[in-house]
Motif scaffolding. Structure first.
Motif, PDB file in Angstrom:
ATOM      1  N   LEU A   1      38.008   0.586  15.900  1.00 31.75           N
ATOM      2  CA  LEU A   1      37.007  -0.320  16.448  1.00 31.75           C
ATOM      3  C   LEU A   1      35.601   0.155  16.082  1.00 31.75           C
ATOM      4  O   LEU A   1      34.724  -0.661  15.774  1.00 31.75           O
ATOM      5  N   SER A   2      35.372   1.452  16.090  1.00 28.61           N
ATOM      6  CA  SER A   2      34.056   2.010  15.775  1.00 28.61           C
ATOM      7  C   SER A   2      33.614   1.614  14.376  1.00 28.61           C
ATOM      8  O   SER A   2      32.441   1.261  14.154  1.00 28.61           O
ATOM      9  N   LEU A   3      34.527   1.653  13.421  1.00 26.97           N
ATOM     10  CA  LEU A   3      34.184   1.311  12.044  1.00 26.97           C
ATOM     11  C   LEU A   3      33.928  -0.187  11.887  1.00 26.97           C
ATOM     12  O   LEU A   3      33.016  -0.599  11.159  1.00 26.97           O
ATOM     13  N   VAL A   4      34.724  -1.003  12.566  1.00 22.54           N
ATOM     14  CA  VAL A   4      34.537  -2.457  12.492  1.00 22.54           C
ATOM     15  C   VAL A   4      33.183  -2.849  13.074  1.00 22.54           C
ATOM     16  O   VAL A   4      32.428  -3.645  12.481  1.00 22.54           O
ATOM     17  N   VAL A   5      32.846  -2.291  14.241  1.00 25.46           N
ATOM     18  CA  VAL A   5      31.571  -2.606  14.893  1.00 25.46           C
ATOM     19  C   VAL A   5      30.405  -2.176  14.008  1.00 25.46           C
ATOM     20  O   VAL A   5      29.417  -2.909  13.844  1.00 25.46           O
ATOM     21  N   ALA A   6      30.502  -0.996  13.411  1.00 26.96           N
ATOM     22  CA  ALA A   6      29.408  -0.488  12.581  1.00 26.96           C
ATOM     23  C   ALA A   6      29.171  -1.395  11.369  1.00 26.96           C
ATOM     24  O   ALA A   6      28.023  -1.740  11.048  1.00 26.96           O
ATOM     25  N   ALA A   7      30.242  -1.788  10.697  1.00 25.23           N
ATOM     26  CA  ALA A   7      30.100  -2.599   9.487  1.00 25.23           C
ATOM     27  C   ALA A   7      29.602  -4.010   9.807  1.00 25.23           C
ATOM     28  O   ALA A   7      28.634  -4.501   9.198  1.00 25.23           O
ATOM     29  N   ALA A   8      30.258  -4.677  10.761  1.00 20.72           N
ATOM     30  CA  ALA A   8      29.879  -6.055  11.090  1.00 20.72           C
ATOM     31  C   ALA A   8      28.491  -6.105  11.733  1.00 20.72           C
ATOM     32  O   ALA A   8      27.698  -7.011  11.452  1.00 20.72           O
ATOM     33  N   GLY A   9      28.179  -5.131  12.582  1.00 22.53           N
ATOM     34  CA  GLY A   9      26.879  -5.117  13.248  1.00 22.53           C
ATOM     35  C   GLY A   9      25.738  -4.900  12.268  1.00 22.53           C
ATOM     36  O   GLY A   9      24.682  -5.534  12.377  1.00 22.53           O
ATOM     37  N   ALA A  10      25.938  -4.006  11.308  1.00 19.84           N
ATOM     38  CA  ALA A  10      24.893  -3.755  10.312  1.00 19.84           C
ATOM     39  C   ALA A  10      24.634  -5.002   9.463  1.00 19.84           C
ATOM     40  O   ALA A  10      23.479  -5.353   9.186  1.00 19.84           O
ATOM     41  N   ALA A  11      25.699  -5.686   9.062  1.00 20.32           N
ATOM     42  CA  ALA A  11      25.537  -6.893   8.256  1.00 20.32           C
ATOM     43  C   ALA A  11      24.779  -7.977   9.022  1.00 20.32           C
ATOM     44  O   ALA A  11      23.865  -8.623   8.492  1.00 20.32           O
ATOM     45  N   ALA A  12      25.138  -8.182  10.302  1.00 22.41           N
ATOM     46  CA  ALA A  12      24.464  -9.196  11.109  1.00 22.41           C
ATOM     47  C   ALA A  12      22.998  -8.847  11.327  1.00 22.41           C
ATOM     48  O   ALA A  12      22.126  -9.732  11.317  1.00 22.41           O
ATOM     49  N   THR A  13      22.700  -7.562  11.493  1.00 21.03           N
ATOM     50  CA  THR A  13      21.315  -7.139  11.704  1.00 21.03           C
ATOM     51  C   THR A  13      20.462  -7.393  10.474  1.00 21.03           C
ATOM     52  O   THR A  13      19.319  -7.849  10.579  1.00 21.03           O
ATOM     53  N   VAL A  14      21.003  -7.094   9.292  1.00 23.26           N
ATOM     54  CA  VAL A  14      20.239  -7.289   8.057  1.00 23.26           C
ATOM     55  C   VAL A  14      19.923  -8.768   7.850  1.00 23.26           C
ATOM     56  O   VAL A  14      18.765  -9.163   7.638  1.00 23.26           O
ATOM     57  N   VAL A  15      20.951  -9.618   7.918  1.00 22.75           N
ATOM     58  CA  VAL A  15      20.753 -11.044   7.639  1.00 22.75           C
ATOM     59  C   VAL A  15      19.907 -11.695   8.740  1.00 22.75           C
ATOM     60  O   VAL A  15      18.946 -12.416   8.470  1.00 22.75           O
ATOM     61  N   GLY A  16      20.267 -11.458   9.986  1.00 22.42           N
ATOM     62  CA  GLY A  16      19.524 -12.064  11.089  1.00 22.42           C
ATOM     63  C   GLY A  16      18.111 -11.537  11.191  1.00 22.42           C
ATOM     64  O   GLY A  16      17.169 -12.295  11.469  1.00 22.42           O
ATOM     65  N   GLY A  17      17.941 -10.231  10.970  1.00 26.36           N
ATOM     66  CA  GLY A  17      16.614  -9.631  11.054  1.00 26.36           C
ATOM     67  C   GLY A  17      15.663 -10.191  10.014  1.00 26.36           C
ATOM     68  O   GLY A  17      14.499 -10.480  10.310  1.00 26.36           O
ATOM     69  N   LEU A  18      16.148 -10.369   8.788  1.00 23.42           N
ATOM     70  CA  LEU A  18      15.307 -10.933   7.732  1.00 23.42           C
ATOM     71  C   LEU A  18      14.912 -12.372   8.051  1.00 23.42           C
ATOM     72  O   LEU A  18      13.778 -12.790   7.808  1.00 23.42           O
ATOM     73  N   SER A  19      15.853 -13.129   8.610  1.00 25.31           N
ATOM     74  CA  SER A  19      15.567 -14.522   8.946  1.00 25.31           C
ATOM     75  C   SER A  19      14.485 -14.622  10.022  1.00 25.31           C
ATOM     76  O   SER A  19      13.529 -15.398   9.884  1.00 25.31           O
ATOM     77  N   VAL A  20      14.615 -13.840  11.090  1.00 26.55           N
ATOM     78  CA  VAL A  20      13.615 -13.875  12.160  1.00 26.55           C
ATOM     79  C   VAL A  20      12.271 -13.375  11.650  1.00 26.55           C
ATOM     80  O   VAL A  20      11.214 -13.915  11.992  1.00 26.55           O
ATOM     81  N   TRP A  21      12.294 -12.362  10.793  1.00 30.46           N
ATOM     82  CA  TRP A  21      11.063 -11.823  10.227  1.00 30.46           C
ATOM     83  C   TRP A  21      10.296 -12.905   9.461  1.00 30.46           C
ATOM     84  O   TRP A  21       9.078 -13.038   9.594  1.00 30.46           O
TER      85      TRP A  21
END
Length: 427
Positions: free
Chosen positions: A403-423
């Motif tokens: 679970l730790s690896l899944v959360v890390a990978a999916a969370g990082a991807a969502a942060t990059v894409v979502g963060g750039l959009s909000v920025w």
């Protein structure tokens, strides 16, 4: 927002030096939220070993945990409206009602048969989900808000561990029966919780200089909430998805920390939860303290994104090191705790405050905070049901590691894409 009553402590706080105001406001917020955890988390020290809920595959402990979280989730979604629209007088009354209601539910938990204990825990969680948003309403929109949020965030980083340890102490050292541990712990924490809430009610509203720096924070109606979502765009929901993953992951680690440690061969000595989370507290508070030094809201948002991505990276790196045998179990739990809170705390507190300020949006950031929490705790419910219903043959340690690896990978991807959009929307 209605003005505070004239004279008294509120008037003195209006003229007190900035450092003294921050110490008062941040300290009261810390105590109030820490003690709220004392009404919520000691139940996690109970294992109900081998007991099932009404003869199903679901563990009785899982049913109790889910009952509490479901109440908490309902409260979070209700809080989207209640916390963003509550005036000063209503906030104080709601804080009192939430604490007393939660303690009465813990007494009921001790008195009812096993089949009704999850219902009692639902009643316990139901009022507590608004406490976070109500406290933030007192702290947001000030030039010192980042510092105040640092102090508030320090409470929940360590409170979960400390209050579970206190429950374990009552269970193992004081001989309190399992079912009475939550109520016994709750009554200890209820009095300082109510006292801290009274101190918060004395805080004056933000000054004109605060509003110039951070934007005005009036109560927010439904039209205002829709306007905020339109302003930040769809990328905001990807950031909420990252928060969804972090909340579910944090809750699983919190609720089943004792079972994970037992699977590693470690006992349940009081103090072990604080030992695994002490570095998470230090790192999270230092990181958030540095954010308070950044005047530019857009630059602060970029730093928050960097912290979140670093946190996901630590979770992944520590888990891979544990798999390779370079970390023992307790060190691994401590390391993923550092990564978890480095990502979770800035994303759930400072980011929303800074986004509202950067957008110069006239409304409370608590709407976004409560929405994120509601979505996050929905993830917690789904994750725990998924484990018990789909992977009931796995112990919680075996489930938590991948679970730790899944959360890390999916969370990082969502942060990059979502963060750039909000920025881009803020630009």
């Amino acid at each position: 927002m209605s003005p505070p009553p004239p004279g008294g402590l509120t008037a003195r706080l209006n003229s007190t030096p900035g450092w003294a105001f921050a110490l008062y406001a941040g300290g009261a917020a810390f105590v109030a939220y820490f003690c709220m955890y004392g009404l919520r988390k000691p139940v996690d020290a109970i294992t109900f070993t081998g007991a099932k809920f009404l003869g199903t595959q679901v563990d009785l402990k899982t049913a109790c945990v889910l009952g509490q979280i479901l109440g908490y989730v309902v409260s979070k979604y209700v809080g989207v409206r209640v916390c963003s629209g509550a005036g000063r007088t209503q906030r104080g009354a709601l804080l009192v009602v939430a604490g007393v209601w939660a303690e009465l539910a813990l007494v009921a938990f001790a008195l009812v048969p096993d089949g009704l204990r999850p219902v009692a825990m639902f009643a316990n969680g139901l009022p507590l989900g608004v406490v976070w948003g109500l406290i933030i309403r007192y702290l947001e929109g000030r030039r010192t808000s980042d510092l105040l949020l640092v102090m508030l965030s320090g409470s929940f980083v360590i409170a979960g561990a400390a209050t579970k340890d206190f429950g374990l102490y009552l269970l193992t050292a004081r001989g309190v029966p399992e079912v009475w541990v939550p109520a016994a712990a709750g009554v200890v924490f209820l009095v300082p919780y109510l006292a801290a809430g009274r101190l918060l009610r004395s805080l004056p509203p933000p000054t004109a200089a605060d509003e110039a720096a951070r934007s005005a924070r009036p109560d927010l109606d439904a039209a205002g909430r829709r306007a905020f979502l339109a302003r930040v765009g769809a990328g905001f929901f990807l950031l909420l998805f990252a928060y969804f993953l972090l909340t579910a992951y944090r809750d699983f680690r919190d609720h089943y920390g004792r079972e994970i440690l037992q699977a590693m061969g470690h006992g349940g000595a009081p103090g072990i939860f604080v030992r695994t989370d002490r570095w998470a507290l230090v790192v999270a508070l230092i990181a958030l303290g540095l954010l308070n030094l950044i005047g530019s809201h857009r630059r602060a948002i970029a730093v928050v994104y960097a912290m979140v991505l670093t946190g996901f990276g630590i979770i992944a790196g520590a888990t891979l090191a544990y798999r390779a045998g370079h970390l023992d179990g307790v060190d691994w739990l401590a390391a993923v705790g550092v990564g978890l809170y480095l990502a979770y705390v800035p994303l759930g507190t400072v980011l929303f405050e800074r986004v509202v300020a950067a957008a110069r949006f006239p409304g409370t950031s608590v709407f976004a905070v409560q929405l994120a929490d509601g979505i996050g705790y929905t993830g917690s419910v789904l994750l725990q049901l998924y484990r018990d219903l789909v992977h009931s043959d796995m112990d919680r340690l075996a489930f938590f590691e991948p679970l730790s690896l899944v959360v890390a990978a999916a969370g990082a991807a969502a942060t990059v894409v979502g963060g750039l959009s909000v920025w881009r929307r803020l630009n």
